[in-house]
Design a protein around this motif. Structure first.
Motif, PDB file in Angstrom:
ATOM      1  N   THR A   6      50.773  44.273  48.604  1.00 48.97           N
ATOM      2  CA  THR A   6      49.934  44.145  49.805  1.00 48.97           C
ATOM      3  C   THR A   6      48.669  45.001  49.656  1.00 48.97           C
ATOM      4  OG1 THR A   6      51.140  45.906  50.960  1.00 48.97           O
ATOM      5  CG2 THR A   6      51.878  43.642  51.322  1.00 48.97           C
ATOM      6  N   ASP A   7      48.794  46.144  48.995  1.00 48.86           N
ATOM      7  CA  ASP A   7      47.618  46.971  48.746  1.00 48.86           C
ATOM      8  C   ASP A   7      46.692  46.285  47.737  1.00 48.86           C
ATOM      9  OD1 ASP A   7      46.052  49.353  49.061  1.00 48.86           O
ATOM     10  OD2 ASP A   7      46.773  50.014  47.098  1.00 48.86           O
ATOM     11  N   LEU A   8      47.291  45.593  46.760  1.00 47.34           N
ATOM     12  CA  LEU A   8      46.499  44.910  45.745  1.00 47.34           C
ATOM     13  C   LEU A   8      45.556  43.881  46.368  1.00 47.34           C
ATOM     14  CD1 LEU A   8      46.391  45.023  42.607  1.00 47.34           C
ATOM     15  CD2 LEU A   8      47.867  43.005  42.610  1.00 47.34           C
ATOM     16  N   LEU A   9      45.949  43.316  47.497  1.00 50.71           N
ATOM     17  CA  LEU A   9      45.101  42.323  48.154  1.00 50.71           C
ATOM     18  C   LEU A   9      43.801  42.933  48.683  1.00 50.71           C
ATOM     19  CD1 LEU A   9      47.696  40.192  50.163  1.00 50.71           C
ATOM     20  CD2 LEU A   9      46.751  39.762  47.892  1.00 50.71           C
ATOM     21  N   THR A  10      43.720  44.251  48.750  1.00 45.84           N
ATOM     22  CA  THR A  10      42.493  44.914  49.219  1.00 45.84           C
ATOM     23  C   THR A  10      41.613  45.376  48.058  1.00 45.84           C
ATOM     24  OG1 THR A  10      43.435  47.158  49.290  1.00 45.84           O
ATOM     25  CG2 THR A  10      43.800  45.752  51.210  1.00 45.84           C
ATOM     26  N   TRP A  11      42.073  45.179  46.819  1.00 49.34           N
ATOM     27  CA  TRP A  11      41.311  45.635  45.663  1.00 49.34           C
ATOM     28  C   TRP A  11      40.195  44.656  45.329  1.00 49.34           C
ATOM     29  CZ3 TRP A  11      44.723  48.118  41.304  1.00 49.34           C
ATOM     30  CH2 TRP A  11      45.516  49.131  41.868  1.00 49.34           C
ATOM     31  N   ARG A  12      39.234  45.145  44.571  1.00 45.24           N
ATOM     32  CA  ARG A  12      38.132  44.314  44.095  1.00 45.24           C
ATOM     33  C   ARG A  12      38.596  43.512  42.884  1.00 45.24           C
ATOM     34  NH1 ARG A  12      33.920  45.753  40.479  1.00 45.24           N
ATOM     35  NH2 ARG A  12      34.915  47.799  40.398  1.00 45.24           N
ATOM     36  N   LEU A  13      38.284  42.240  42.884  1.00 46.26           N
ATOM     37  CA  LEU A  13      38.653  41.347  41.795  1.00 46.26           C
ATOM     38  C   LEU A  13      37.371  40.985  41.050  1.00 46.26           C
ATOM     39  CD1 LEU A  13      41.251  39.920  40.790  1.00 46.26           C
ATOM     40  CD2 LEU A  13      40.603  37.969  42.182  1.00 46.26           C
ATOM     41  N   VAL A  52      44.274  29.954  40.733  1.00 47.76           N
ATOM     42  CA  VAL A  52      44.231  30.300  39.313  1.00 47.76           C
ATOM     43  C   VAL A  52      45.597  30.827  38.896  1.00 47.76           C
ATOM     44  CG1 VAL A  52      41.772  30.840  39.390  1.00 47.76           C
ATOM     45  CG2 VAL A  52      43.436  32.681  39.739  1.00 47.76           C
ATOM     46  N   THR A  53      45.903  30.712  37.621  1.00 43.73           N
ATOM     47  CA  THR A  53      47.181  31.206  37.134  1.00 43.73           C
ATOM     48  C   THR A  53      47.192  32.729  37.121  1.00 43.73           C
ATOM     49  OG1 THR A  53      46.405  31.089  34.853  1.00 43.73           O
ATOM     50  CG2 THR A  53      47.599  29.180  35.702  1.00 43.73           C
ATOM     51  N   ALA A  54      48.368  33.303  37.338  1.00 46.36           N
ATOM     52  CA  ALA A  54      48.485  34.764  37.332  1.00 46.36           C
ATOM     53  C   ALA A  54      48.158  35.338  35.969  1.00 46.36           C
ATOM     54  CB  ALA A  54      49.893  35.170  37.754  1.00 46.36           C
ATOM     55  N   SER A  55      48.323  34.543  34.906  1.00 43.18           N
ATOM     56  CA  SER A  55      47.978  35.025  33.573  1.00 43.18           C
ATOM     57  C   SER A  55      46.491  35.248  33.415  1.00 43.18           C
ATOM     58  CB  SER A  55      48.479  34.042  32.515  1.00 43.18           C
ATOM     59  OG  SER A  55      47.936  32.760  32.725  1.00 43.18           O
ATOM     60  N   SER A  56      45.673  34.768  34.374  1.00 39.40           N
ATOM     61  CA  SER A  56      44.232  35.019  34.350  1.00 39.40           C
ATOM     62  C   SER A  56      43.893  36.427  34.839  1.00 39.40           C
ATOM     63  CB  SER A  56      43.495  34.006  35.237  1.00 39.40           C
ATOM     64  OG  SER A  56      43.723  32.689  34.801  1.00 39.40           O
ATOM     65  N   LEU A  57      44.868  37.103  35.458  1.00 35.74           N
ATOM     66  CA  LEU A  57      44.632  38.449  35.983  1.00 35.74           C
ATOM     67  C   LEU A  57      44.920  39.482  34.906  1.00 35.74           C
ATOM     68  CD1 LEU A  57      46.408  38.073  39.442  1.00 35.74           C
ATOM     69  CD2 LEU A  57      43.963  37.824  38.954  1.00 35.74           C
ATOM     70  N   GLY A  58      44.017  40.446  34.774  1.00 36.85           N
ATOM     71  CA  GLY A  58      44.222  41.524  33.819  1.00 36.85           C
ATOM     72  C   GLY A  58      45.031  42.656  34.428  1.00 36.85           C
ATOM     73  N   LEU A  59      45.175  43.731  33.669  1.00 34.46           N
ATOM     74  CA  LEU A  59      45.918  44.885  34.159  1.00 34.46           C
ATOM     75  C   LEU A  59      45.132  45.585  35.262  1.00 34.46           C
ATOM     76  CD1 LEU A  59      47.227  46.409  30.816  1.00 34.46           C
ATOM     77  CD2 LEU A  59      48.524  45.097  32.515  1.00 34.46           C
ATOM     78  N   ASP A  64      39.780  52.816  40.085  1.00 34.38           N
ATOM     79  CA  ASP A  64      38.683  52.243  40.872  1.00 34.38           C
ATOM     80  C   ASP A  64      39.138  51.048  41.706  1.00 34.38           C
ATOM     81  OD1 ASP A  64      39.060  50.407  38.888  1.00 34.38           O
ATOM     82  OD2 ASP A  64      36.990  50.416  38.160  1.00 34.38           O
ATOM     83  N   ARG A  65      40.459  50.868  41.805  1.00 40.99           N
ATOM     84  CA  ARG A  65      41.043  49.827  42.647  1.00 40.99           C
ATOM     85  C   ARG A  65      40.393  48.465  42.365  1.00 40.99           C
ATOM     86  NH1 ARG A  65      44.010  51.553  46.890  1.00 40.99           N
ATOM     87  NH2 ARG A  65      43.369  49.847  48.239  1.00 40.99           N
ATOM     88  N   SER A  66      40.458  48.080  41.095  1.00 45.67           N
ATOM     89  CA  SER A  66      39.906  46.801  40.696  1.00 45.67           C
ATOM     90  C   SER A  66      40.905  46.060  39.818  1.00 45.67           C
ATOM     91  CB  SER A  66      38.586  46.980  39.950  1.00 45.67           C
ATOM     92  OG  SER A  66      38.789  47.618  38.707  1.00 45.67           O
ATOM     93  N   LEU A  67      40.721  44.753  39.745  1.00 39.97           N
ATOM     94  CA  LEU A  67      41.617  43.890  38.993  1.00 39.97           C
ATOM     95  C   LEU A  67      40.761  42.869  38.263  1.00 39.97           C
ATOM     96  CD1 LEU A  67      44.719  43.275  38.660  1.00 39.97           C
ATOM     97  CD2 LEU A  67      44.435  41.609  40.497  1.00 39.97           C
ATOM     98  N   PRO A  68      40.797  42.838  36.922  1.00 33.83           N
ATOM     99  CA  PRO A  68      39.974  41.866  36.190  1.00 33.83           C
ATOM    100  C   PRO A  68      40.511  40.442  36.362  1.00 33.83           C
ATOM    101  CG  PRO A  68      40.694  43.694  34.782  1.00 33.83           C
ATOM    102  CD  PRO A  68      41.512  43.753  36.035  1.00 33.83           C
ATOM    103  N   LEU A  69      39.596  39.494  36.404  1.00 31.85           N
ATOM    104  CA  LEU A  69      39.942  38.079  36.429  1.00 31.85           C
ATOM    105  C   LEU A  69      39.301  37.445  35.203  1.00 31.85           C
ATOM    106  CD1 LEU A  69      41.164  35.593  37.823  1.00 31.85           C
ATOM    107  CD2 LEU A  69      39.021  35.365  39.099  1.00 31.85           C
ATOM    108  N   TYR A  70      40.132  37.034  34.244  1.00 30.80           N
ATOM    109  CA  TYR A  70      39.628  36.508  32.984  1.00 30.80           C
ATOM    110  C   TYR A  70      39.559  34.986  33.036  1.00 30.80           C
ATOM    111  CZ  TYR A  70      40.478  41.226  31.261  1.00 30.80           C
ATOM    112  OH  TYR A  70      40.463  42.586  31.094  1.00 30.80           O
TER     113      TYR A  70
END
Length: 221
Positions: A6-13, A52-59, A64-70
């Motif tokens: 739920t916290d991840l939903l507030t992170w920058r993608l 998008v597939t979850a495999s598109s998300l990086g670690l 910095d509360r961010s999540l890469p989207l490849y």
């Protein structure tokens, strides 16, 4: 590293030169794997949600509360647009090809490139669709131990190192002595759909749930 979904939903993608908003996550509760992510380009209306597939998300980058989207710009242009609620989402997903396992153990499915008739008729794909549940649907689910009701789901924890869902956060729902306890997801023996009560049953007693670690002891506040 355990991460609150739920916290991840507030992170920058982040994806290339563009930022996105993570709106929901779909997962296989039996396999404990994330399967799909619902994202929207930052600043766009909800009608522009993309699947998008979850495999598109990086670690996740906790500092910095961010999540890469490849994803490439071409993939973003081809990604299915979502409009409406969950039923529309499932209908949309039924037009996509069957899931396979990616190189790091994450589910992956290529974006559709052709007619959808074969994908719609594929029983393996329909069977896979029936496994997926959303984080939004799970929040608030009643949780039962072996000897009674313990509370409701308030969060799920994700183990970034193992790439799997790891724990269920149970809110005891009390006005006074309000607590959120964390129990391993492998203790779950039942996860019923809405037609069958929409509840979760743990192979734990109420006493064990009430003395499980508090959420603040498992993840950073």
């Amino acid at each position: 590293m355990l991460i609150s979904l739920t916290d991840l939903l507030t992170w920058r993608l982040t994806g290339g030169e563009r930022d996105f908003v993570l709106q929901d996550l779909l997962f296989d509760p039996d396999g404990r794997k994330l399967a799909w992510a619902i994202v929207a380009p930052a600043g766009f209306a909800a009608a522009e949600r993309l699947l998008v597939t979850a495999s598109s998300l990086g670690l996740p980058e906790a500092e910095d509360r961010s999540l890469p989207l490849y994803v490439t710009e071409e993939e973003l242009q081809r990604a299915p647009r979502m409009r409406g609620g969950r039923e529309d989402m499932l209908a949309l997903m039924a037009t996509m090809p069957p899931m396979v396992v990616g190189p790091f153990g994450s589910p992956y499915a290529p974006l559709p490139s052709g007619t959808t008739d074969e994908a719609q008729a594929d029983p393996r794909w329909q069977a896979a669709l029936e496994r997926y549940e959303s984080l939004a649907d799970w929040i608030g689910k009643p949780v039962f131990g072996r000897d009674g009701e313990a509370g409701r789901v308030s969060d799920l924890l994700y183990d970034g190192a193992r790439g799997a869902l790891s724990h269920i956060v149970v809110d005891n729902g009390r006005f006074f002595h309000h607590e959120r306890r964390v129990v391993p997801i492998f203790e779950m023996v039942t996860h019923a759909d809405k037609d069958h009560g929409g509840h979760i049953v743990l192979d734990l007693s109420l006493a064990q749930i009430e003395t499980a670690p508090k959420v603040g002891e498992m993840i950073a506040a």
